[in-house]
Design a protein around this motif. Sequence first.
Motif, PDB file in Angstrom:
ATOM      1  N   UNK A  29      35.958  26.162  38.597  1.00 29.89           N
ATOM      2  CA  UNK A  29      35.693  27.544  38.882  1.00 29.89           C
ATOM      3  C   UNK A  29      37.091  28.709  39.300  1.00 29.89           C
ATOM      4  N   UNK A  30      37.868  28.106  39.779  1.00 23.87           N
ATOM      5  CA  UNK A  30      39.240  29.071  40.092  1.00 23.87           C
ATOM      6  C   UNK A  30      39.612  29.069  38.776  1.00 23.87           C
ATOM      7  N   UNK A  31      39.992  28.452  37.954  1.00 24.79           N
ATOM      8  CA  UNK A  31      40.573  28.361  36.621  1.00 24.79           C
ATOM      9  C   UNK A  31      39.770  29.638  35.798  1.00 24.79           C
ATOM     10  N   UNK A  32      38.579  29.629  36.068  1.00 23.20           N
ATOM     11  CA  UNK A  32      37.854  30.736  35.191  1.00 23.20           C
ATOM     12  C   UNK A  32      37.898  32.113  35.673  1.00 23.20           C
ATOM     13  N   UNK A  33      37.799  32.267  36.994  1.00 19.38           N
ATOM     14  CA  UNK A  33      37.669  33.580  37.688  1.00 19.38           C
ATOM     15  C   UNK A  33      39.038  34.176  38.012  1.00 19.38           C
ATOM     16  N   UNK A  34      39.988  33.412  38.083  1.00 20.52           N
ATOM     17  CA  UNK A  34      41.445  33.732  38.576  1.00 20.52           C
ATOM     18  C   UNK A  34      41.992  34.582  37.487  1.00 20.52           C
ATOM     19  N   UNK A  35      42.059  34.215  36.177  1.00 21.19           N
ATOM     20  CA  UNK A  35      42.656  34.887  35.128  1.00 21.19           C
ATOM     21  C   UNK A  35      41.574  36.096  34.834  1.00 21.19           C
ATOM     22  N   UNK A  36      40.508  36.223  35.129  1.00 25.60           N
ATOM     23  CA  UNK A  36      39.799  37.555  34.863  1.00 25.60           C
ATOM     24  C   UNK A  36      40.049  38.422  36.151  1.00 25.60           C
ATOM     25  N   UNK A  37      40.497  37.942  37.243  1.00 26.64           N
ATOM     26  CA  UNK A  37      40.849  38.848  38.311  1.00 26.64           C
ATOM     27  C   UNK A  37      42.097  39.292  38.175  1.00 26.64           C
ATOM     28  N   UNK A  38      43.177  38.858  37.545  1.00 35.92           N
ATOM     29  CA  UNK A  38      44.255  39.334  37.190  1.00 35.92           C
ATOM     30  C   UNK A  38      44.541  40.094  36.236  1.00 35.92           C
ATOM     31  N   UNK A  39      43.424  40.092  35.055  1.00 30.83           N
ATOM     32  CA  UNK A  39      43.195  41.346  34.241  1.00 30.83           C
ATOM     33  C   UNK A  39      42.563  42.649  34.631  1.00 30.83           C
ATOM     34  N   UNK A  40      42.284  42.812  35.682  1.00 31.00           N
ATOM     35  CA  UNK A  40      41.591  43.706  36.390  1.00 31.00           C
ATOM     36  C   UNK A  40      42.554  45.111  36.380  1.00 31.00           C
ATOM     37  N   UNK A  41      43.823  44.786  36.740  1.00 35.35           N
ATOM     38  CA  UNK A  41      44.842  46.001  36.755  1.00 35.35           C
ATOM     39  C   UNK A  41      45.101  46.299  35.230  1.00 35.35           C
ATOM     40  N   UNK A  42      44.925  45.322  34.392  1.00 29.86           N
ATOM     41  CA  UNK A  42      45.051  46.024  33.111  1.00 29.86           C
ATOM     42  C   UNK A  42      44.050  46.705  32.474  1.00 29.86           C
ATOM     43  N   UNK A  43      42.735  46.327  32.688  1.00 31.66           N
ATOM     44  CA  UNK A  43      41.671  46.989  32.191  1.00 31.66           C
ATOM     45  C   UNK A  43      41.580  48.363  32.860  1.00 31.66           C
ATOM     46  N   UNK A  44      42.097  48.428  34.273  1.00 36.84           N
ATOM     47  CA  UNK A  44      41.973  49.635  35.242  1.00 36.84           C
ATOM     48  C   UNK A  44      42.965  50.832  34.477  1.00 36.84           C
ATOM     49  N   UNK A  45      44.046  50.141  34.089  1.00 33.20           N
ATOM     50  CA  UNK A  45      45.139  50.975  33.499  1.00 33.20           C
ATOM     51  C   UNK A  45      44.553  51.587  32.128  1.00 33.20           C
ATOM     52  N   UNK A  46      43.994  50.739  31.274  1.00 34.77           N
ATOM     53  CA  UNK A  46      43.775  51.241  29.728  1.00 34.77           C
ATOM     54  C   UNK A  46      42.300  52.284  30.204  1.00 34.77           C
ATOM     55  N   UNK A  47      41.676  51.823  31.081  1.00 36.41           N
ATOM     56  CA  UNK A  47      40.370  52.976  31.253  1.00 36.41           C
ATOM     57  C   UNK A  47      41.107  54.416  31.498  1.00 36.41           C
ATOM     58  N   UNK A  48      42.177  54.489  32.528  1.00 36.82           N
ATOM     59  CA  UNK A  48      42.835  55.641  32.744  1.00 36.82           C
ATOM     60  C   UNK A  48      43.560  56.191  31.555  1.00 36.82           C
ATOM     61  N   UNK A  49      44.320  55.283  31.002  1.00 38.90           N
ATOM     62  CA  UNK A  49      45.156  55.806  29.621  1.00 38.90           C
ATOM     63  C   UNK A  49      44.063  56.415  28.547  1.00 38.90           C
TER      64      UNK A  49
END
Length: 67
Positions: A29-49
């Motif tokens: 389970x950590x291998x499933x949700x940790x990469x998704x958690x790491x992509x949160x800043x990328x998605x946040x930046x894309x939404x602002x952009x």
Amino acid sequence: MAHGDESNLYFALIAFMSLWGIAALTFGLPGLYLPALGLVPVCFFMLIWISLGRIDPVDGDAGAAQE
């Protein structure tokens, strides 16, 4: 990807998803949700952009036709 064929983007996405699946199989389970958690800043930046509305066109002459 920048200088190759257009299908390189699809190959990169397939490789990313495969590595994510391998991480989930290896670490559980950590291998499933940790990469998704790491992509949160990328998605946040894309939404602002996107919400800024100042995305330049790819072609430099495309903006001249609208003026």
